[in-house]
Structures are given as structure tokens and as C-alpha cells.
Enzyme design. Sequence first.
Site, mmCIF file in Angstrom:
data_model
loop_
_atom_site.group_PDB
_atom_site.id
_atom_site.type_symbol
_atom_site.label_atom_id
_atom_site.label_comp_id
_atom_site.label_asym_id
_atom_site.label_seq_id
_atom_site.Cartn_x
_atom_site.Cartn_y
_atom_site.Cartn_z
ATOM 1 N N LYS A 55 59.270 47.811 60.081
ATOM 2 C CA LYS A 55 59.261 47.026 58.841
ATOM 3 C C LYS A 55 57.908 47.174 58.149
ATOM 4 O O LYS A 55 56.935 47.641 58.749
ATOM 5 C CB LYS A 55 59.535 45.550 59.151
ATOM 6 N N TYR A 285 29.561 41.347 43.002
ATOM 7 C CA TYR A 285 29.889 40.192 42.180
ATOM 8 C C TYR A 285 29.412 38.887 42.814
ATOM 9 O O TYR A 285 29.541 38.668 44.012
ATOM 10 C CB TYR A 285 31.398 40.095 41.977
#
Length: 399
Positions: A55, A285
Amino acid sequence: MNPEALEQSTETAQLTVTTSPKWERRAVIDLSAIRNNIKQVADLVAPSAVMAVVKADGYGHGALQVANAALQAGARWIGCAHVTEALALRTAGIDAPMLAWLHTEDTPFDEAIQAGIDLGVSGWDLDAIAEAAKRVETPARIHVKVDTGLGRNGSTMADLPGLLQRANEYQESGLLRVVGIFSHLAVADEPERPETDEQLAVFDQAIELVEAAGFDLEVRHIANTPGILSRPDSHHDMVRLGLGLYGLSPFEGETPDKFALRPAMKLITRVSNVKKVPAGQGVSYGLNYHTSEETYLGLIPMGYADGLPRIATGAPVTVNGKSYPVRGRIAMDQCVIDLGPNVEPQDFIGREAIIFGDGGQSVNTWAHAANTINYEVVTRISPRVPRFYVEGSWGEAGE
């Protein structure tokens, strides 16, 4: 795997696959590690069968490539969460027994039944699957899922008798066959906890109810990777190998080599820039980090758009055999490492930078830096990062 198969997998697995010797960033997947991990677990759980759980695009490794390697090594089943994942593998040529178990009202049950995909059933979906079987005039194969304590999908024990009664009516009318029963363990990665004993006891009760209802079961399965490795009494007819298929350990403080498992993914890029900065230089940042001395900063062209956790400040990146910490916030496309004051830029620019994997730090170091688990780190590596497949050697991806 030949180039044609790799090109095909680009559409099937929805990630970029490359055979090019030129690269800016890539996830290198060692398929021999996948085969090793299947063989180790198959030997451990024999005579129980192994389901290879692919999956989420094979936990980020590539569902088609992993499924093929797993089946070659002895896996007997393939497991997917969603029917659409299973249908893509069928289209790509995977014809092994396959199970999908997480459904909504929009799940394409008609196509699943026609493709011979077994379906997990928890409650309402039984009626939808029976209706689909009637439309396509083909009986569905179902595995009844029981909630033994995880509290997610699956029938409660209180609702199970009613579910079995309905299933029996549908089976007698030729719309489906109940061929399996399964559940999922909640805390098997913490072997000292008592809830696993409680879940296994409930599962035994559920098996008795299903068998007493007259269903001829082919498979009973509850063991995930931690259950496989720590609870032999959970193996039953089949085990579902997820994290361990990719060579990672589910246990805190225990490395995969304890279980003879080999990590399959190596995440790499190249150092794109190096520059000297003064003491007090803000980095990235928010300027939450400032250099404590004059130093060289290395620019790594991978960020959270590539799947690196934004909060993993301090995580290691390995260059020239030495690991350097990420400083400042990880940005969308890049992050910064501190190389120290005594380096030569030409020794770093263009060199391989290992985020994690062979030759670098374990994926667990990134998981710890991001306050998450190794499952998440590998699964979130984005399709922007091309996958490059090798057989037992990392050299093809390096310098």
C-alpha cells in the site's frame, strides 16, 4: 528489471522511475534487500504464508517493483489498502492473490471482483459488494475483518453474528464466498503491553464464531511486522509483512539487522552550493538559527516538497563519509547543513549527499529529528524524487 518495465511502472505506481546516469536527487531502491527480507520472514513464519503489503506505493519504494521482487522471493499474497492500488497492480500484470480492505461508497467493487481481488469486509460494505457481484455476475471473495481492539475498521464482536448471518445469506445465493478472517494489532511494537494478548484472545473467539457459522476459511491473519517478529502465536495461516518488507524495524531501539532485515531505500542528492558566512549569520526562514562562528554552509537541494519533514532541524546529511546537521528550517525545495569552519568548498560542491540509507545515517535518525516514525519518513518521499532500482549494489547511483 528492464527499461520497458520501468517505463510501464511510471504510470502504474505514479512515481518517476529513472535509468539515467545523470541525477539531481533520487531514492535508490535495492530490490535484493526486498527479496532478502521476504526470505527471512518466510523462513521465520513457515508454514504460514507471507502477504507483502505494498500500500501507499510500496511505502514510497514503488508498489509494482516491490510486489514483483516479493513474489519472486516467496511471498504468496499482495496486500493493498485501496482497491485502486490493487487494480493498478493487476493492470501491470501482477496475478497473485491480492487483498484490499479500506473502502468508501465510491470504491470500484465491480472492477475489483472482475479482477479477482479479495475484499475486506467490516459491515456496510458487505451489501455493496454483494450488489456489485450481482451486477458483474461473479461471486466476490471476502475476508471478514474484526475489530479486536484497535478501534478503526472492522466489525465489533457485538455486530459480528449479524454480519455473518448476512454473509451466509449472500453466500447461499451465490454472490460471494467468505474465504478469510483478519484483524490488526494495535501495540505489537511494544511487546511488553498486555493489549496484544487481549486482541489475540478476541481474534480466537471471532475465528470460532466464523467457523461455527459454517464458513470454510482459507486464511486467518492478524500479524503485522511487529507481531511477526515478537509474537509467533499470532502467525496463523498468513502474516502481513509491511514495514519489515522494506528492511526497517518496528521496535524502538532495535535495529533491523537484529532480525536479518536490510533497509531497501537510500535517499540521496548532491551538494549544490557551499559558501563561507560570518558568526551570527541567520539560516533559513524565521532566522531561528544563527551560526556561532564563521563557518561554511552547504546547500542541499531537497525539502519538504520532496518529503523531508519540515521540522527535522538537526537531522544528519552525510557527505564524504561524515554527517553534518541540518541548520534552520527545512524549506520547500532545500535545506542547509553546517560544514564547519575548516573545509574547502571544492571538496563538497557536486558531491553525493546522503539523507539516509547505506553509507549514511539510518532513516530512524530523521524520524527522531521529526518526532515521528520510520514508516512515515520513507512513505512521504514524494513522486518528485525519481526512484532508481539496483540489485545489491549502491555504486550505480553514486559518483
